[in-house]
Design a protein around this motif. Structure first.
Motif, PDB file in Angstrom:
ATOM      1  N   ALA A 180      19.507 -10.577   8.807  1.00 40.39           N
ATOM      2  CA  ALA A 180      19.335  -9.152   8.517  1.00 40.39           C
ATOM      3  C   ALA A 180      17.871  -8.730   8.676  1.00 40.39           C
ATOM      4  CB  ALA A 180      19.807  -8.851   7.102  1.00 40.39           C
ATOM      5  N   PRO A 181      17.600  -7.599   9.323  1.00 40.73           N
ATOM      6  CA  PRO A 181      16.239  -7.080   9.411  1.00 40.73           C
ATOM      7  C   PRO A 181      15.708  -6.712   8.026  1.00 40.73           C
ATOM      8  CG  PRO A 181      17.694  -6.012  11.000  1.00 40.73           C
ATOM      9  CD  PRO A 181      18.560  -6.771  10.059  1.00 40.73           C
ATOM     10  N   TYR A 182      14.388  -6.705   7.884  1.00 42.82           N
ATOM     11  CA  TYR A 182      13.815  -6.345   6.585  1.00 42.82           C
ATOM     12  C   TYR A 182      12.442  -5.707   6.773  1.00 42.82           C
ATOM     13  CZ  TYR A 182      11.514 -10.958   7.139  1.00 42.82           C
ATOM     14  OH  TYR A 182      10.798 -12.034   7.613  1.00 42.82           O
ATOM     15  N   VAL A 183      11.978  -5.070   5.707  1.00 37.55           N
ATOM     16  CA  VAL A 183      10.672  -4.408   5.701  1.00 37.55           C
ATOM     17  C   VAL A 183       9.850  -4.997   4.568  1.00 37.55           C
ATOM     18  CG1 VAL A 183       9.425  -2.227   5.463  1.00 37.55           C
ATOM     19  CG2 VAL A 183      11.643  -2.287   6.637  1.00 37.55           C
ATOM     20  N   VAL A 184       8.653  -5.480   4.887  1.00 39.08           N
ATOM     21  CA  VAL A 184       7.750  -6.078   3.908  1.00 39.08           C
ATOM     22  C   VAL A 184       6.664  -5.064   3.556  1.00 39.08           C
ATOM     23  CG1 VAL A 184       6.112  -7.953   3.452  1.00 39.08           C
ATOM     24  CG2 VAL A 184       8.169  -8.384   4.818  1.00 39.08           C
ATOM     25  N   TYR A 185       6.376  -4.942   2.258  1.00 39.38           N
ATOM     26  CA  TYR A 185       5.323  -4.023   1.802  1.00 39.38           C
ATOM     27  C   TYR A 185       4.118  -4.854   1.369  1.00 39.38           C
ATOM     28  CZ  TYR A 185       9.025  -0.640   2.067  1.00 39.38           C
ATOM     29  OH  TYR A 185      10.049   0.150   2.556  1.00 39.38           O
ATOM     30  N   HIS A 186       3.101  -4.862   2.228  1.00 39.47           N
ATOM     31  CA  HIS A 186       1.914  -5.665   1.950  1.00 39.47           C
ATOM     32  C   HIS A 186       1.005  -5.005   0.921  1.00 39.47           C
ATOM     33  CE1 HIS A 186       2.755  -8.634   5.053  1.00 39.47           C
ATOM     34  NE2 HIS A 186       3.146  -7.633   5.818  1.00 39.47           N
ATOM     35  N   SER A 187       1.195  -3.717   0.701  1.00 36.79           N
ATOM     36  CA  SER A 187       0.520  -2.981  -0.370  1.00 36.79           C
ATOM     37  C   SER A 187       1.406  -1.789  -0.698  1.00 36.79           C
ATOM     38  CB  SER A 187      -0.875  -2.529   0.066  1.00 36.79           C
ATOM     39  OG  SER A 187      -1.588  -1.969  -1.019  1.00 36.79           O
ATOM     40  N   ASP A 188       1.063  -1.082  -1.754  1.00 31.86           N
ATOM     41  CA  ASP A 188       1.901   0.011  -2.233  1.00 31.86           C
ATOM     42  C   ASP A 188       2.056   1.098  -1.165  1.00 31.86           C
ATOM     43  OD1 ASP A 188       3.384   1.438  -4.223  1.00 31.86           O
ATOM     44  OD2 ASP A 188       1.644   2.740  -4.493  1.00 31.86           O
ATOM     45  N   VAL A 189       3.303   1.578  -0.997  1.00 31.91           N
ATOM     46  CA  VAL A 189       3.577   2.749  -0.161  1.00 31.91           C
ATOM     47  C   VAL A 189       4.126   3.838  -1.067  1.00 31.91           C
ATOM     48  CG1 VAL A 189       4.963   3.703   1.712  1.00 31.91           C
ATOM     49  CG2 VAL A 189       3.999   1.407   1.928  1.00 31.91           C
ATOM     50  N   SER A 190       3.403   4.941  -1.173  1.00 33.88           N
ATOM     51  CA  SER A 190       3.790   6.056  -2.029  1.00 33.88           C
ATOM     52  C   SER A 190       3.355   7.343  -1.352  1.00 33.88           C
ATOM     53  CB  SER A 190       3.131   5.910  -3.406  1.00 33.88           C
ATOM     54  OG  SER A 190       1.717   6.041  -3.294  1.00 33.88           O
ATOM     55  N   MET A 191       3.317   8.434  -2.123  1.00 32.39           N
ATOM     56  CA  MET A 191       2.843   9.696  -1.568  1.00 32.39           C
ATOM     57  C   MET A 191       1.322   9.693  -1.393  1.00 32.39           C
ATOM     58  SD  MET A 191       5.683  11.010  -1.059  1.00 32.39           S
ATOM     59  CE  MET A 191       5.148  12.573  -0.385  1.00 32.39           C
ATOM     60  N   SER A 193      -0.522   6.328  -1.246  1.00 34.46           N
ATOM     61  CA  SER A 193      -0.943   5.047  -0.690  1.00 34.46           C
ATOM     62  C   SER A 193      -0.123   4.722   0.557  1.00 34.46           C
ATOM     63  CB  SER A 193      -0.752   3.945  -1.734  1.00 34.46           C
ATOM     64  OG  SER A 193      -1.115   2.685  -1.222  1.00 34.46           O
ATOM     65  N   ASP A 194      -0.793   4.205   1.607  1.00 40.30           N
ATOM     66  CA  ASP A 194      -0.123   4.030   2.898  1.00 40.30           C
ATOM     67  C   ASP A 194       0.093   2.579   3.308  1.00 40.30           C
ATOM     68  OD1 ASP A 194      -2.711   3.311   3.492  1.00 40.30           O
ATOM     69  OD2 ASP A 194      -2.923   4.632   5.224  1.00 40.30           O
ATOM     70  N   GLY A 195       0.226   1.686   2.337  1.00 39.67           N
ATOM     71  CA  GLY A 195       0.622   0.318   2.651  1.00 39.67           C
ATOM     72  C   GLY A 195      -0.497  -0.586   3.133  1.00 39.67           C
ATOM     73  N   PRO A 196      -0.235  -1.342   4.201  1.00 40.96           N
ATOM     74  CA  PRO A 196       0.759  -1.136   5.257  1.00 40.96           C
ATOM     75  C   PRO A 196       2.135  -1.725   4.955  1.00 40.96           C
ATOM     76  CG  PRO A 196      -0.586  -3.025   5.796  1.00 40.96           C
ATOM     77  CD  PRO A 196      -1.137  -2.469   4.511  1.00 40.96           C
ATOM     78  N   ALA A 197       3.113  -1.282   5.768  1.00 40.45           N
ATOM     79  CA  ALA A 197       4.456  -1.842   5.753  1.00 40.45           C
ATOM     80  C   ALA A 197       4.688  -2.564   7.074  1.00 40.45           C
ATOM     81  CB  ALA A 197       5.495  -0.738   5.566  1.00 40.45           C
ATOM     82  N   GLU A 198       5.567  -3.571   7.033  1.00 37.85           N
ATOM     83  CA  GLU A 198       5.848  -4.371   8.227  1.00 37.85           C
ATOM     84  C   GLU A 198       7.355  -4.504   8.410  1.00 37.85           C
ATOM     85  OE1 GLU A 198       4.832  -8.824  10.055  1.00 37.85           O
ATOM     86  OE2 GLU A 198       4.746  -8.465   7.890  1.00 37.85           O
ATOM     87  N   SER A 199       7.879  -3.954   9.511  1.00 37.09           N
ATOM     88  CA  SER A 199       9.284  -4.134   9.866  1.00 37.09           C
ATOM     89  C   SER A 199       9.455  -5.475  10.568  1.00 37.09           C
ATOM     90  CB  SER A 199       9.751  -3.011  10.790  1.00 37.09           C
ATOM     91  OG  SER A 199       9.829  -1.787  10.103  1.00 37.09           O
ATOM     92  N   CYS A 200      10.479  -6.227  10.173  1.00 34.35           N
ATOM     93  CA  CYS A 200      10.681  -7.579  10.700  1.00 34.35           C
ATOM     94  C   CYS A 200      12.128  -7.780  11.149  1.00 34.35           C
ATOM     95  CB  CYS A 200      10.355  -8.626   9.636  1.00 34.35           C
ATOM     96  SG  CYS A 200       8.669  -8.550   8.986  1.00 34.35           S
ATOM     97  N   VAL A 201      12.299  -8.390  12.325  1.00 30.88           N
ATOM     98  CA  VAL A 201      13.621  -8.751  12.820  1.00 30.88           C
ATOM     99  C   VAL A 201      13.607 -10.234  13.190  1.00 30.88           C
ATOM    100  CG1 VAL A 201      15.312  -8.421  14.660  1.00 30.88           C
ATOM    101  CG2 VAL A 201      14.164  -6.442  13.650  1.00 30.88           C
TER     102      VAL A 201
END
Length: 294
Positions: A180-191, A193-201
């Motif tokens: 299953a694909p997933y998304v990792v949050y390396h730091s907070d994502v909110s209104m 804070s901008d992460g970053p986020a990482e999409s993984c397949v």
């Protein structure tokens, strides 16, 4: 002030025309509403007197006027009403169904958010967390092709869908998707804070994935890496619960469970998407909220 004086005007060659006042009474609407519908192109008068500017309507237009009014009672935006009234038959009904599905999804998400906020405001967060079932699962080592981006919460859903779509397409040439694909949050994502986020397949062929990343992946900040084997503590949530900030309750529940069971968080949190997002309804399970643990 009414747009006309007489209730009815005979145009000679056509059916009688009604003044805006008479038509408003027949359609059970106000003249103000009719003027608004005219400006927005939802219901134009049958005739406008060039000299006076008075609007006149035909009796047969009352049905469309009432339809617009009924759609407004659903809080449907005027732009979407325009699409419905200009469509015919099954297409019009389909547009209505699509709008109502959006409403139900939004209400389902808001219901989850209200429960979460009620728990926080009352100091009974644990009661809210208790609604989530937390389990653990061991996952094997995986080769993943990933895309990383700094993004705020408002932009996150669109980016997740687009990035996973790109990566899954790439994976077809890399031996296929293996989990299953997933998304990792390396730091907070909110209104704020901008992460970053990482999409993984996860993919089957690491060498092919690296070749693809070198050749075509630079524009999207893609890379290939090995995700080590490990254990995840997770809770399964519905499509309605995925929306921000409703999803915060699920993350909080997993974190509380980890602490209560004497475990430690061993890496960044993630969302694992195991279901067909487009086909799922608001109450269907679609995602695991998870933390790697030791």
């Amino acid at each position: 002030m009414d747009d006309g004086v007489d209730d009815c005007v005979d145009d000679g060659a056509h059916d009688a025309l009604l003044t805006i006042g008479a038509f408003a009474a027949r359609a059970r609407l106000s003249a103000k509403a009719l003027r608004l519908y005219d400006r927005l192109g939802l219901l134009a008068p049958a005739h406008v007197d060039e000299a006076t500017g008075y609007r006149y309507y035909r009796a047969g237009q009352a049905e469309r006027a009432r339809l617009v009014a009924l759609l407004r009672r659903l809080d449907m935006p005027l732009a979407r009403i325009a699409e419905v009234v200009r469509a015919d038959g099954d297409r019009a009904a389909g547009l209505l169904d699509g709008y109502w599905a959006d409403v139900e999804a939004r209400v389902a998400g808001q219901r989850t958010l209200v429960a979460y906020l009620r728990g926080r405001l009352s100091g009974r967060d644990s009661e809210v967390y208790g609604e989530f079932v937390v389990e653990t699962v061991d996952v094997p080592e995986q080769v993943v092709i990933s895309e990383t981006r700094h993004t705020l919460a408002s932009e996150l859903p669109a980016w997740i869908g687009a990035s996973l779509g790109r990566l899954e397409e790439a994976a077809r040439g890399c031996g296929g998707v293996t989990a299953a694909p997933y998304v990792v949050y390396h730091s907070d994502v909110s209104m704020e804070s901008d992460g970053p986020a990482e999409s993984c397949v996860p993919v089957a062929d690491g060498a092919a994935a690296r070749a693809w990343s070198e050749e075509r992946g630079r524009a999207w900040q893609t890379r290939v890496r090995v995700e080590p084997a490990g254990r995840l503590a997770y809770t399964r949530i519905t499509k309605a619960q995925v929306a921000y900030p409703q999803i915060l309750a699920a993350f909080g529940a997993v974190e509380e469970w980890i602490a209560a069971h004497g475990l430690t968080v061993a890496g960044p949190c993630r969302e694992v998407y195991f279901a067909d997002w487009e086909a799922a309804g608001p109450g269907d399970p679609v995602c695991d909220v998870a933390f790697p643990v030791n």
